[in-house]
Design an enzyme around this catalytic site. Structure first.
Site, PDB file in Angstrom:
ATOM      1  N   ASP A 142      11.826  13.726 -51.141  1.00 10.38           N
ATOM      2  CA  ASP A 142      11.155  12.625 -51.798  1.00 10.38           C
ATOM      3  C   ASP A 142      12.181  11.494 -51.966  1.00 10.38           C
ATOM      4  OD1 ASP A 142       9.144  11.273 -53.450  1.00 10.38           O
ATOM      5  OD2 ASP A 142      10.429  11.817 -55.133  1.00 10.38           O
ATOM      6  N   ASP A 173      11.171  15.778 -57.204  1.00 10.82           N
ATOM      7  CA  ASP A 173      11.474  15.687 -58.632  1.00 10.82           C
ATOM      8  C   ASP A 173      10.248  15.751 -59.528  1.00 10.82           C
ATOM      9  OD1 ASP A 173      10.609  13.073 -57.778  1.00 10.82           O
ATOM     10  OD2 ASP A 173      11.353  12.292 -59.674  1.00 10.82           O
TER      11      ASP A 173
END
Length: 226
Positions: free
Chosen positions: A13, A172
């Site tokens: 990400d 995350d």
């Protein structure tokens, strides 16, 4: 260092995982809100709003400061984007230990990908300005495909663009761990990102506090799955 590694592809990400983009996202959001006559949103609150793309961030910012209507979103979105494009890496910081970890993965023959809900053009501009123009083998953004995370298709696409093979994902947020789960790809969550809930509630295969821990954690996950 040996060339063999238990994963062929490691995808990441972007916001809150590869880099702390919150300062510039906060500045862009608050610029747009100010033009719309709204008060600013504290940076710490913005960190928990990130992960679903710029439009969703503006929607959350409007909702946090008053009424949120699609008319206001349509009015504020180009203001947000224009400002963010001009200031996309003013305050953004790469997380400690990341570049060294990427170097070590590449040295072991691992392909590196970015899979983000940030629009592809914004993601590419951010990555380029952080000095990563040639760092990643693939980039899939929130508008690259007709669907976005947590649908597994963007992660599958990122892996395919790297040539396929055994993959792991690093993120995350719950969006990232849901994406990994939907793709049946083991997901590591960083503890220093933008999660809207305690990281131990994300359901990640493992957590890391620093990118120095990434490669040992990937190796441990592979051994556990063997």
């Amino acid at each position: 260092m040996p060339a063999d590694f238990p994963f062929d592809v490691v995808a990441f990400d972007l916001d809150g995982t590869l880099a702390d983009t919150a300062p510039d996202l906060t500045a862009a959001l608050n610029h747009a809100l100010g033009v719309l006559g709204r008060p600013p949103v504290p940076a710490e609150d913005v960190r928990h709003m990130v992960g679903h793309g710029a439009r969703a961030l503006l929607q959350k910012g409007l909702a946090a400061t008053g009424e949120m209507t699609e008319a206001l979103v349509e009015q504020g979105f180009p203001i947000f984007i224009d400002y963010y494009l001009d200031h996309i890496a003013d305050g953004t910081q790469i997380f400690p230990g990341l570049n060294a970890a990427l170097d070590r993965l590449a040295a072991r023959g691992v392909k590196l990908a970015v899979c983000t809900n940030k629009a592809e053009g914004l993601a590419r501009r951010c990555i380029d300005q952080l000095g990563w123009a040639d760092r990643f083998d693939a980039l899939v953004g929130g508008d690259t495909l007709p669907v976005r995370k947590p649908d597994p298709a963007p992660l599958f696409e990122a892996i395919a663009r790297c040539g396929g093979g055994r993959a792991a994902y690093v993120g995350d947020s719950i969006t990232d761990t849901d994406t990994g789960r939907n793709a049946n790809v083991p997901t590591i969550a960083v503890t220093f990102g933008f999660s809207d809930r305690p990281v131990d509630q994300l359901g990640a295969a493992a957590l890391i506090d620093h990118f120095d821990d990434l490669i040992p954690t990937l190796e441990r996950l592979a051994r556990a799955a063997a």
